[in-house]
Design an enzyme around this catalytic site. Structure first.
Site, PDB file in Angstrom:
ATOM      1  N   ASP A 320      -8.298  61.979   5.276  1.00  0.00           N
ATOM      2  CA  ASP A 320      -9.305  62.421   5.135  1.00  0.00           C
ATOM      3  C   ASP A 320      -9.471  64.154   6.116  1.00  0.00           C
ATOM      4  OD1 ASP A 320     -11.807  64.424   5.143  1.00  0.00           O
ATOM      5  OD2 ASP A 320     -12.622  63.067   4.279  1.00  0.00           O
ATOM      6  N   HIS A 349     -10.664  64.687   1.702  1.00  0.00           N
ATOM      7  CA  HIS A 349     -12.095  64.908   1.414  1.00  0.00           C
ATOM      8  C   HIS A 349     -11.989  65.286   0.236  1.00  0.00           C
ATOM      9  CE1 HIS A 349     -15.706  65.294   3.265  1.00  0.00           C
ATOM     10  NE2 HIS A 349     -15.879  66.980   2.581  1.00  0.00           N
TER      11      HIS A 349
END
Length: 385
Positions: A320, A349
């Site tokens: 992420d 993300h």
């Protein structure tokens, strides 16, 4: 030299065919490796409990690998496509709820003849990201509705293309509006269980709500996709300039839309010129009598994590680019029996796409989780450690 080039043709035909077929097969396997991913199962972080045992046995998706196509293994591609790719066409019916201070939040209810909703169907409240709206989570809404949940998207005051009736926007860690909304939904549908899902930066207000109101949240289960645990390190100081600029631009656009309502309490010129999330939060959301550090402490989503009493699922990717892997509090998942973390190697993300033509891998995961928790609750199990 010429004899070496002609060597394959001087071999017996079966040997030559074997060499050629082996070479072709090797090339095909090499090319195929770019289009497939290794079967790496998600990593689980949890404390042994009756609840978690039930969930891990019940959910098939937790026991199968997350397999993104080769070109979707890049974290930035996942993150970008998660924001811009076309989602399911879902129809919403908007309801405005007036709050105790005369503020208004918008509740977008999923409607459609394709969804079988009964009087006592469970309700799923979806929290989009800080700058998201119902359309940005329509895939998830379609998935929950198909599973039999009466689905509603919570839009913070002034967000989701709604109007602003107060001289303030709700800060990212203030759960008061959520509290009043959940109580209203519970009163409206008293026979229905209520669960919730939060996306990305929208997780901060839901985490705050769970901690601040403990066992009185009226929620039976919650799920978080790419949640933000540490706002100071993630939203305020930890993002790359590209992602910070993108989020800041969207927040400034929302602020600009409500400039007339906020002009008396916010210095609009200074706010629009802010070059960082830190200064923007200070200009727009800080109370007049508090410091920036006090504001950040008051809005820390994990400030009351000890008081969270409902089952919680979090799904994070180790790649992420916004919620960095080293900001994930692995220890809390291994300490509290009602909390479960699923971690994948790829996904970016709020991406988690295996193919651009299919819904996110996490959509089915969180819906299965919520349904499993409700089944667990209805059978009267005890989920102690």
């Amino acid at each position: 030299m010429d004899s070496m080039v002609l060597l394959p043709f001087m071999m017996p035909l079966p040997v030559a065919l074997t060499l050629v077929c082996t070479s072709v097969l090797a090339v095909m396997l090499y090319v195929r490796s770019f289009f497939t991913s290794t079967d790496t199962l998600p990593k689980m972080y949890y404390k042994e409990s009756t609840l978690n045992t039930h969930l891990l046995n019940k959910s098939s998706i937790m026991r199968r690998p997350f397999r993104p196509s080769f070109w979707l293994k890049n974290r930035h591609v996942q993150t970008f496509l998660g924001c811009v790719r076309p989602q399911s066409i879902v129809h919403f019916e908007r309801e405005y709820l007036q709050l105790s201070d005369k503020g208004v939040v918008a509740l977008d209810w999923v409607i459609g003849a394709n969804y079988v909703i009964r009087r006592n169907s469970p309700i799923c409240i979806v929290f989009p990201s800080l700058t998201g709206d119902a359309n940005s989570v329509s895939d998830l809404c379609a998935c929950t509705a198909r599973k039999g949940f009466r689905t509603v998207v919570f839009n913070s005051r002034g967000h989701g293309n709604s109007f602003l009736t107060t001289k303030k926007l709700q800060s990212f860690g203030d759960p008061l509006d959520v509290r009043q909304s959940v109580l209203y939904i519970h009163q409206k549908h008293q026979r229905s269980h209520i669960v919730a899902v939060a996306m990305g930066s929208g997780s901060t207000v839901l985490f705050s709500y769970l901690g601040e109101y403990g066992s009185s949240t009226r929620l039976k289960a919650t799920a978080f996709i790419s949640p933000v645990y540490d706002t100071t390190q993630t939203l305020i100081r930890g993002m790359s300039k590209f992602y910070e600029f993108s989020l800041l631009s969207k927040l400034k656009f929302i602020l600009f839309k409500h400039a007339h309502a906020l002009s008396e309490v916010v210095d609009m010129a200074k706010a629009m010129l802010c070059g960082s999330m830190l200064t923007f939060q200070e200009q727009v959301y800080c109370r007049s009598n508090e410091s920036l550090d006090q504001f950040l402490e008051r809005n820390d989503p994990m400030r009351d994590v000890d008081d969270i009493s409902v089952p919680v699922l979090c799904v994070n990717s180790t790649d992420d680019p916004i919620c960095k892997h080293n900001h994930t509090p692995f220890d809390i998942f291994q300490f509290y029996p009602n909390m479960l973390l699923v971690a994948t190697d790829h996904g970016g993300h709020c991406g988690f796409l295996e193919s651009v033509h299919r819904p996110s891998w996490t959509d089915k995961l969180v819906v299965d989780y919520l349904a499993s928790v409700l089944e667990f609750t209805s059978k009267g199990y005890e989920h102690s450690g």
